[in-house]
Motif scaffolding. Structure first.
Motif, short mmCIF file in Angstrom:
data_model
loop_
_atom_site.label_atom_id
_atom_site.label_comp_id
_atom_site.label_asym_id
_atom_site.label_seq_id
_atom_site.Cartn_x
_atom_site.Cartn_y
_atom_site.Cartn_z
N SER A 78 -15.31 -49.49 -22.07
CA SER A 78 -14.48 -50.69 -21.99
C SER A 78 -14.42 -51.17 -20.54
CB SER A 78 -13.07 -50.41 -22.51
OG SER A 78 -12.43 -49.43 -21.71
N GLY A 79 -14.39 -52.49 -20.35
CA GLY A 79 -14.36 -53.08 -19.02
C GLY A 79 -15.11 -54.39 -19.02
N PRO A 80 -15.02 -55.17 -17.94
CA PRO A 80 -15.63 -56.51 -17.89
C PRO A 80 -17.15 -56.45 -17.90
CG PRO A 80 -14.79 -55.92 -15.74
CD PRO A 80 -14.29 -54.86 -16.68
N THR A 81 -17.77 -57.49 -18.49
CA THR A 81 -19.23 -57.62 -18.48
C THR A 81 -19.72 -58.53 -17.36
OG1 THR A 81 -19.07 -59.41 -20.07
CG2 THR A 81 -19.38 -57.19 -20.95
N MET A 137 -20.20 -40.79 -16.04
CA MET A 137 -20.46 -42.22 -15.93
C MET A 137 -21.29 -42.44 -14.68
SD MET A 137 -16.87 -44.02 -17.09
CE MET A 137 -17.63 -45.64 -17.24
N THR A 138 -22.40 -43.17 -14.83
CA THR A 138 -23.28 -43.47 -13.71
C THR A 138 -23.60 -44.97 -13.71
OG1 THR A 138 -25.25 -43.00 -15.03
CG2 THR A 138 -24.32 -41.17 -13.76
N VAL A 139 -24.12 -45.46 -12.57
CA VAL A 139 -24.44 -46.89 -12.45
C VAL A 139 -25.80 -47.03 -11.77
CG1 VAL A 139 -23.21 -47.08 -10.25
CG2 VAL A 139 -23.60 -49.13 -11.63
N GLY A 162 -22.62 -44.25 -19.85
CA GLY A 162 -21.63 -43.24 -20.17
C GLY A 162 -22.22 -42.22 -21.13
N SER A 163 -21.93 -40.94 -20.95
CA SER A 163 -22.47 -39.90 -21.83
C SER A 163 -21.44 -38.80 -22.03
CB SER A 163 -23.77 -39.32 -21.26
OG SER A 163 -23.52 -38.70 -20.00
N VAL A 164 -21.56 -38.11 -23.16
CA VAL A 164 -20.67 -36.99 -23.49
C VAL A 164 -21.43 -36.03 -24.40
CG1 VAL A 164 -19.69 -38.28 -25.44
CG2 VAL A 164 -18.46 -36.30 -24.53
N TYR A 165 -21.20 -34.75 -24.22
CA TYR A 165 -21.80 -33.73 -25.10
C TYR A 165 -20.83 -33.45 -26.24
CZ TYR A 165 -23.99 -29.43 -26.67
OH TYR A 165 -24.60 -28.47 -27.43
N ASN A 166 -21.29 -33.63 -27.50
CA ASN A 166 -20.39 -33.50 -28.65
C ASN A 166 -20.51 -32.17 -29.36
OD1 ASN A 166 -22.77 -33.59 -30.08
ND2 ASN A 166 -22.43 -35.61 -30.97
N GLY A 167 -21.14 -31.20 -28.75
CA GLY A 167 -21.30 -29.90 -29.38
C GLY A 167 -22.68 -29.71 -29.97
N CYS A 168 -23.36 -30.80 -30.28
CA CYS A 168 -24.72 -30.75 -30.81
C CYS A 168 -25.72 -31.38 -29.86
CB CYS A 168 -24.79 -31.48 -32.16
SG CYS A 168 -24.00 -30.59 -33.51
N ARG A 169 -25.36 -32.52 -29.32
CA ARG A 169 -26.27 -33.27 -28.49
C ARG A 169 -25.46 -34.14 -27.53
NH1 ARG A 169 -26.47 -38.48 -30.70
NH2 ARG A 169 -25.47 -38.62 -32.74
N THR A 170 -26.16 -34.78 -26.60
CA THR A 170 -25.52 -35.70 -25.67
C THR A 170 -25.56 -37.10 -26.25
OG1 THR A 170 -26.10 -34.34 -23.77
CG2 THR A 170 -25.55 -36.65 -23.35
N VAL A 171 -24.38 -37.72 -26.42
CA VAL A 171 -24.27 -39.08 -26.93
C VAL A 171 -24.16 -40.01 -25.72
CG1 VAL A 171 -22.94 -40.64 -28.40
CG2 VAL A 171 -23.12 -38.21 -28.98
N THR A 172 -24.95 -41.10 -25.74
CA THR A 172 -25.02 -42.01 -24.59
C THR A 172 -24.72 -43.44 -25.02
OG1 THR A 172 -26.69 -40.59 -23.57
CG2 THR A 172 -26.49 -42.84 -22.71
N THR A 173 -24.07 -44.20 -24.14
CA THR A 173 -23.83 -45.62 -24.37
C THR A 173 -24.04 -46.37 -23.06
OG1 THR A 173 -22.27 -47.23 -25.28
CG2 THR A 173 -21.35 -45.52 -23.87
N TYR A 174 -24.24 -47.69 -23.17
CA TYR A 174 -24.53 -48.50 -21.98
C TYR A 174 -23.66 -49.75 -21.97
CZ TYR A 174 -28.78 -45.68 -22.24
OH TYR A 174 -29.66 -44.64 -22.33
N LYS A 175 -23.37 -50.23 -20.77
CA LYS A 175 -22.71 -51.52 -20.58
C LYS A 175 -23.41 -52.23 -19.42
CE LYS A 175 -18.25 -52.65 -21.24
NZ LYS A 175 -18.37 -53.79 -22.09
#
Length: 644
Positions: free
Chosen positions: A451-454, A477-479, A515-528
């Protein structure tokens, strides 16, 4: 017949009967040892011995051979030890029936003890009180199983004989088809107008039918199976009336007894008191004498809840100490010979070994992931030839396809820990269960967002938040620059704490926040993606500017002044950014302050702006490069100050 088959093939058969079969089991075992020595001394054959122990004889033989190997140096020369429906965790006589036998022995008919009229009553009572019965009965009406516990502790410490092959035959069902009886249910429930009593014996039963004794006669007999969770049960209720005043005959007696135990042995699969078509089944429900779990020695000795399926994960047949075993296709009468177990025993005697333990347990396993992260497949490795497979799973796993085949597909149906299990059924070997434990992360199918401005302006502080998931870990979180003319030092990060990112872009262009997070099985990633414009673009100039008053490099003193834009920046920002509440609130902020960062990244000064200006006294600080940051209503302005 197996006997005829053995004799035809030249085998000598020696029967060992015990004159004192009710003596302590250890004494009977010592007699077996003596018989083996006599047989070795007088036999002209060189072949090794085969021992077949029926019922408690199988327990006695195990004790005799294991004790021999521990105490004697000479070989007992037994190559095969067969236990036939032997109770390695004890036998079962319904405790309610035991109470009834005591009650009938105490009853009097016109002052005469009933057992004088029917001596069998006294014989059964004495049998239940013998040392062997006290050692073998898993539940005793006296509520004292100390002899049972001490004997089986001693037997378990001895272990199985190691110098011979050990096999077991059970008359119990191989897939746990229990008798038509559940815990805390009537075994006998009779309310008759005649004096009629059904007594279950150790293998048969007998009926007292005496309707002519009394003008007024009635029998009420209720015997229940035990509850399976150590709860007290009214296991026996007996009411007997038989009165004939003309013949001076009278019998009036009543008794209730309650009992509790860890498990209802009567209700498990196993060798039965009577064959299913026996006449006695019309008077009482079928009950188990030797549970299958007891015959195969796979019970939990500390908590024998054998009402459960012995092939469930609680009872794994692969934990049996026997080299091979046979279980019946359905529950049969205790020590009943038939084609199935006779053929199994013949093959064992002929050394046509059926290595059930090796085929069913040692080499067979389930392959597949130990984590369930969506659709997974599991397969049986080293499946025995001509075997059938039946898959099950924990409640948080759903088998979607393949049940009955070598490979299944599954999906998660919850989270936590679980299992997939396969029942492997092979003729002659019975049934084994193999199991694979798995973990099911709760967030395996979760998605995340930022979440945050585009969009925003250069040198303005923008804030971003990464959403959380249950049991998520390692948030980052990386940029990076996505497009534009900036190649290095394109932004300044002020906060980056796993899920929070606060930064200002120094150059116009398009940037990618990951943004990324490890959910116990794999790393889930999203982008903005964020589009950054130059200051004042399209609005007549909204950004403030930072004006330095003094030379740079400086000897120590420096004054800064903020030059504000002419038009109202809050209104302009709201229009350009499509009424974004977050941006509007940020740019409406009245907070203005400055900070000075040294070359090591440490903050050395901080203060508030007074009427848009502030003065710095840097004389007491070391020479070098300093970064001056000024925060004005959400806008960041930066200057490089050199102290010489």
């Amino acid at each position: 017949m197996l006997k005829d088959r053995l004799e035809t093939n030249g085998y000598d058969i020696v029967h060992l009967n015990f004159d004192e079969s009710t003596d302590y089991m250890q004494n009977s075992a010592y007699l077996v040892q003596k018989a083996i020595k006599e047989l070795k001394a007088h036999s002209e054959r060189e072949e090794d011995i085969v021992i077949i122990g029926l019922s408690s004889g199988g327990v006695i033989a195990k004790y005799a051979l294991a004790d021999w190997e521990k105490r004697f140096s000479e070989d007992h020369e037994v190559r095969l030890n067969v236990a036939f429906d032997a109770g390695f965790d004890g036998n079962n006589v319904p405790v309610g029936a035991q109470y009834m036998i005591q009650h009938l022995n105490d009853m009097r008919v016109s002052g005469i003890n009933l057992h004088f009229l029917f001596p069998t009553l006294l014989d059964i009572k004495k049998l239940i009180e013998t040392p062997a019965a006290r050692q073998m009965l898993s539940v005793h009406y006296r509520n004292d199983i100390s002899l049972n516990q001490s004997f089986f502790n001693e037997l378990n410490n001895l272990g199985n004989p190691k110098l011979c092959r050990n096999v077991s035959i059970s008359n119990g069902d191989r897939i746990d088809d229990r008798p038509n009886l559940t815990p805390d249910q009537f075994i006998i429930n009779k309310d008759r107008g005649v004096f009629e009593i059904v007594l279950p014996g150790l293998s048969e039963g007998f009926l007292l039918d005496i309707p002519t004794w009394g003008l007024f006669s009635r029998t009420l007999v209720q015997i229940k199976s035990l509850h399976n969770s150590n709860q007290s049960t009214n296991v026996y209720e007996g009411r007997y009336w038989s009165v004939n005043p003309f013949l001076f005959i009278y019998l009036i007696s009543g008794r209730d007894r309650y009992h509790s135990a860890k498990a209802s042995y009567s209700t498990s699969a196993g060798g039965l008191f009577f064959s299913p078509d026996n006449v006695w089944t019309s008077f009482l429900r079928q009950v188990t004498f030797v549970p299958t779990a007891s015959a195969l020695d796979v019970m939990n000795h500390q908590n024998p809840q054998i009402y459960q399926n012995i092939y469930s994960p609680t009872y794994n047949i692969c934990e049996t100490p026997f080299d091979s075993w046979y279980t019946a296709p359905s529950n049969e009468a205790h020590v009943e010979w038939n084609d199935g177990n006779s053929e199994f025993l013949w093959n064992e005697i002929q050394s046509y070994n059926q290595p059930c333990q090796e085929k069913m347990c040692d080499d067979v396993y389930i392959s597949g992931s130990s984590k369930v992260c969506g659709t997974q497949t599991y397969s049986i490795v080293n499946r025995p030839a001509n075997s059938s497979i039946y898959w099950t799973s924990s409640s948080n796993i759903t088998i979607t396809s393949g049940n009955g085949t070598n490979t299944i597909s599954i999906n998660k149906n919850g989270s936590g820990t679980g299992y997939v299990s396969a029942r492997v059924v092979k003729s002659g070997c019975g049934t084994a269960r193999i199991r694979k434990d798995v973990t099911i992360p709760s967030g395996s199918n979760s998605s995340i967002s930022i979440s945050g401005p585009t969009s925003g302006y250069e040198n303005n502080v923008l804030n971003y938040t990464l959403s959380s998931i249950s049991r998520g870990s390692s948030y980052t979180m990386t940029v990076r620059k996505y497009s534009g003319g900036c190649y290095s030092n394109c932004w300044t990060i002020y906060t980056n704490s796993s899920r929070q990112l606060s930064l200002a872009f120094i150059s116009p262009g398009t940037y990618q926040i990951t943004g990324s997070v490890y959910n116990g099985c794999r790393t889930v990633t999203t982008y903005k993606y964020v589009t950054v414009s130059s200051s004042g673009g399209g609005g007549g100039g909204c950004s403030a500017t930072l004006q330095r008053e003094g030379s740079n490099p400086s000897s120590g003193d420096m004054t800064y002044k903020v030059i504000e834009p002419i038009e109202p920046c809050d209104t302009y920002r709201t229009t350009v950014l499509n009424n974004s509440t977050v941006i509007k609130d940020r740019y409406s902020s009245k907070r203005t302050y400055y900070s000075v960062i040294d070359a090591r990244g440490f903050q050395v000064l901080q203060g508030e702006l007074h009427k848009g200006s502030f003065a710095l006294d840097m004389k007491k600080y070391p020479k070098g490069l300093y970064i001056v940051n000024v925060y004005w209503k959400g806008q960041l302005m930066t200057d490089r100050l050199i102290r010489e």
